[in-house]
Design a protein around this motif. Structure first.
Motif, short mmCIF file in Angstrom:
data_model
loop_
_atom_site.label_atom_id
_atom_site.label_comp_id
_atom_site.label_asym_id
_atom_site.label_seq_id
_atom_site.Cartn_x
_atom_site.Cartn_y
_atom_site.Cartn_z
N MET A 85 18.07 15.76 43.46
CA MET A 85 18.31 16.51 44.70
C MET A 85 18.20 18.01 44.44
SD MET A 85 18.87 14.48 47.23
CE MET A 85 19.68 15.57 48.39
N GLU A 86 17.71 18.72 45.43
CA GLU A 86 17.55 20.16 45.29
C GLU A 86 18.89 20.84 45.56
OE1 GLU A 86 15.46 23.40 48.07
OE2 GLU A 86 14.07 22.03 47.05
N VAL A 87 19.25 21.79 44.70
CA VAL A 87 20.49 22.52 44.85
C VAL A 87 20.20 23.89 45.44
CG1 VAL A 87 22.50 23.43 43.65
CG2 VAL A 87 21.42 21.34 42.82
N LEU A 88 21.00 24.29 46.42
CA LEU A 88 20.77 25.56 47.07
C LEU A 88 21.15 26.71 46.15
CD1 LEU A 88 22.20 24.82 50.63
CD2 LEU A 88 19.80 24.90 49.94
N SER A 89 20.39 27.80 46.24
CA SER A 89 20.72 29.00 45.47
C SER A 89 21.98 29.63 46.05
CB SER A 89 19.56 29.99 45.55
OG SER A 89 19.38 30.43 46.88
N ASN A 90 22.60 30.49 45.24
CA ASN A 90 23.83 31.14 45.69
C ASN A 90 23.61 31.96 46.95
OD1 ASN A 90 25.39 30.09 43.62
ND2 ASN A 90 24.95 31.79 42.23
N GLY A 91 22.45 32.66 47.00
CA GLY A 91 22.15 33.48 48.17
C GLY A 91 22.03 32.64 49.43
N LYS A 92 21.31 31.54 49.33
CA LYS A 92 21.13 30.68 50.51
C LYS A 92 22.45 30.01 50.88
CE LYS A 92 17.28 28.57 51.20
NZ LYS A 92 16.11 27.64 51.13
N THR A 93 23.23 29.63 49.89
CA THR A 93 24.53 29.00 50.17
C THR A 93 25.43 29.95 50.95
OG1 THR A 93 24.38 27.66 48.16
CG2 THR A 93 26.56 27.94 49.15
N TRP A 94 25.49 31.20 50.50
CA TRP A 94 26.32 32.19 51.20
C TRP A 94 25.79 32.45 52.61
CZ3 TRP A 94 31.03 33.60 50.28
CH2 TRP A 94 31.54 33.54 48.98
N LEU A 95 24.48 32.46 52.77
CA LEU A 95 23.91 32.69 54.10
C LEU A 95 24.27 31.57 55.05
CD1 LEU A 95 22.09 34.22 56.06
CD2 LEU A 95 20.12 33.00 55.09
N ILE A 96 24.13 30.32 54.58
CA ILE A 96 24.47 29.17 55.43
C ILE A 96 25.95 29.16 55.75
CG2 ILE A 96 24.57 26.66 55.49
CD1 ILE A 96 22.00 26.61 53.86
N ALA A 97 26.78 29.46 54.75
CA ALA A 97 28.22 29.50 54.98
C ALA A 97 28.58 30.58 56.00
CB ALA A 97 28.96 29.76 53.66
N SER A 98 27.91 31.73 55.92
CA SER A 98 28.16 32.82 56.87
C SER A 98 27.76 32.42 58.29
CB SER A 98 27.39 34.07 56.45
OG SER A 98 27.78 34.51 55.18
N LEU A 99 26.63 31.71 58.41
CA LEU A 99 26.18 31.27 59.73
C LEU A 99 27.13 30.23 60.31
CD1 LEU A 99 22.32 30.99 59.11
CD2 LEU A 99 23.53 32.74 60.43
N LEU A 100 27.64 29.35 59.46
CA LEU A 100 28.60 28.35 59.92
C LEU A 100 29.88 29.01 60.43
CD1 LEU A 100 28.30 25.55 57.20
CD2 LEU A 100 27.67 25.38 59.61
N ILE A 101 30.36 29.98 59.68
CA ILE A 101 31.58 30.69 60.10
C ILE A 101 31.33 31.46 61.39
CG2 ILE A 101 33.19 32.54 59.47
CD1 ILE A 101 32.81 31.67 56.54
N ALA A 102 30.16 32.11 61.47
CA ALA A 102 29.82 32.84 62.70
C ALA A 102 29.76 31.90 63.89
CB ALA A 102 28.47 33.55 62.52
N GLY A 103 29.17 30.72 63.70
CA GLY A 103 29.10 29.75 64.78
C GLY A 103 30.47 29.29 65.24
N LEU A 104 31.37 29.12 64.30
CA LEU A 104 32.73 28.70 64.64
C LEU A 104 33.51 29.80 65.37
CD1 LEU A 104 33.70 26.85 61.34
CD2 LEU A 104 33.25 25.80 63.56
N LEU A 105 33.17 31.05 65.08
CA LEU A 105 33.93 32.17 65.66
C LEU A 105 33.37 32.67 66.99
CD1 LEU A 105 34.62 34.34 62.46
CD2 LEU A 105 36.18 32.76 63.63
#
Length: 321
Positions: free
Chosen positions: A1-21
C-alpha cells in the motif's frame, strides 16, 4: 500500500478539520446548502473519474446512475416506507445494479460505441421515469420524500447543520474508499487496461470483468450521493438527468483533472458555488453556464490534465509500496 507523505498527510488533516469547522463559522443557511450540494457533486465527480480517468471508459451514463439512486431511494422511502437511512443504501445498490446491466454490452466495446451505449441508457432511464408518472410523478416529479432522523434530533430545524455533517461524512468516506480502490491491485489493473488493453489482456487481466467492476463501483458512490440528495431536498425530479447536470459534473472532472481523486472534489466545491451562487443573481442565471465553460477552457489551456496535475507527485517523489 502507498503511504502518504508528511506534507500530504498534514494537508488532508487540515482540510478535514476545516470541513468540520465550517458550520461553526458559517451560519447562513443558504451557504450551508451550497456546501452540501458541492459535497454531493464532489462524490459524483470523483466516482465518475474512477471509470473515466482511471479505467479509461467513456461512460456517459454516470449521471443516470446518480438519477437511479435518486429515484430508488425516494420511491423506497416514500412508497415502501423504508427508513431513509437505509433508502440511501437502496439507491446505491440500485445504481450498481443498473451499472452491471450497462456493463454487459459496454465491457466489450471501445471508443465512440461506449459513448453511444451509455448515453442511450441514460436517455432510456429518463424516459422510463417520465412515462411511469403514476409511480415517479412524471415531469412533475415526486415531492415530500421522508427525510433522515435521529432520536430527539430534527434535521429540518437545525439550519442544515445535521445535513452538512452527514454530507461531509459521506464525502470523506467516499474519498477514502476511492483512494484505496485506485491504489489497490484492482486500481493498477484498470489503469493498465486504460494504457494498453491488448498488452494487459495478454498478461492475464480480464478486460470485461475489470470494466464491470469499475462501472459497478463508481455507480455505487453515485447512487449513494443520489440517495442522500433526494433525502436532503425531499424532491425527485427528471431534471437530475438533464444535459446541464451532465455538463456541470463533467466540467468538475475535467477542471479538477482526470486520474485524480482530489482534483474533482476541489473543482466541485468551486464550480458549485459559482453555478448555484450566480443562479440567484438577476440577469445572470443563464450566463452562469457560460462562466463555468469559460473557467473550464482557461484551466485546460494552462493545465490540459486539470488542476490536479499541478499537485501530482513526480514518479521519483512517489513513495515505495
Amino acid at each position: 500500500m502507498e503511504v502518504l507523505s508528511n506534507g500530504k498527510t498534514w494537508l488532508i488533516a487540515s482540510l478535514l478539520i476545516a470541513g468540520l469547522l465550517v458550520p461553526i463559522f458559517v451560519h447562513d443557511v443558504y451557504l450551508r446548502h451550497l456546501f452540501i450540494i458541492s459535497f454531493v457533486y464532489g462524490i459524483v465527480a470523483a466516482s465518475w473519474d474512477l471509470t473515466l480517468g482511471y479505467a479509461g471508459i467513456f461512460n456517459f451514463a454516470h449521471i443516470a446512475f446518480f438519477g437511479v439512486g435518486v429515484y430508488a431511494a425516494g420511491l423506497s422511502a416514500k412508497l415502501l416506507g423504508v427508513d431513509p437511512w437505509i433508502a440511501m443504501l437502496v439507491g446505491a445498490g440500485a445504481a450498481s445494479t443498473a451499472a452491471a446491466i450497462v456493463a454487459l454490452p459496454v465491457a466489450r466495446l471501445q471508443g465512440v460505441y461506449v459513448v453511444l451505449v451509455t448515453f442511450a441508457f441514460s436517455q432510456l432511464i429518463m424516459q422510463l421515469v417520465i412515462n411511469q408518472s403514476d409511480i415517479t410523478g412524471g415531469t412533475q416529479g415526486m415531492v415530500r420524500v421522508p427525510t433522515i432522523w435521529l432520536p430527539d434530533y430534527n434535521f429540518l430545524r437545525d439550519n442544515k447543520l445535521g445535513f452538512y455533517y452527514v454530507a461531509f461524512a459521506l464525502l470523506v468516506a467516499t474519498t477514502a474508499c476511492l483512494h484505496w480502490l485506485v491504489r489497490s491491485e484492482f486500481g493498477l489493473s484498470i489503469r493498465a487496461l486504460r494504457d494498453n488493453e491488448d498488452y494487459s489482456a495478454s498478461r492475464g487481466i480480464p478486460v470485461a470483468w475489470q470494466r464491470l467492476k469499475a462501472l459497478v463501483a463508481s455507480a455505487f458512490f453515485a447512487g449513494l450521493a443520489g440517495g442522500f440528495y433526494v433525502i436532503y431536498v425531499r424532491v425527485a425530479s427528471p431534471e437530475v438527468f438533464d444535459f446541464s447536470t451532465v455538463s456541470l459534473v463533467l466540467s468538475m472532472v475535467l477542471v479538477g483533472g482526470t486520474s485524480s481523486i482530489y482534483g474533482p472534489l476541489f473543482a466541485a466545491l468551486v464550480l458549485t458555488f459559482i453555478s448555484e451562487g450566480f443562479a440567484n443573481i438577476n440577469n445572470f442565471a443563464e450566463g452562469r453556464h457560460m462562466l463555468v465553460a469559460a473557467i473550464m477552457i482557461i484551466v485546460l489551456l494552462f493545465f490540459p490534465k486539470g488542476i490536479g496535475s499541478a499537485f501530482r507527485a513526480r514518479p521519483q517523489e512517489s513513495l515505495s509500496r
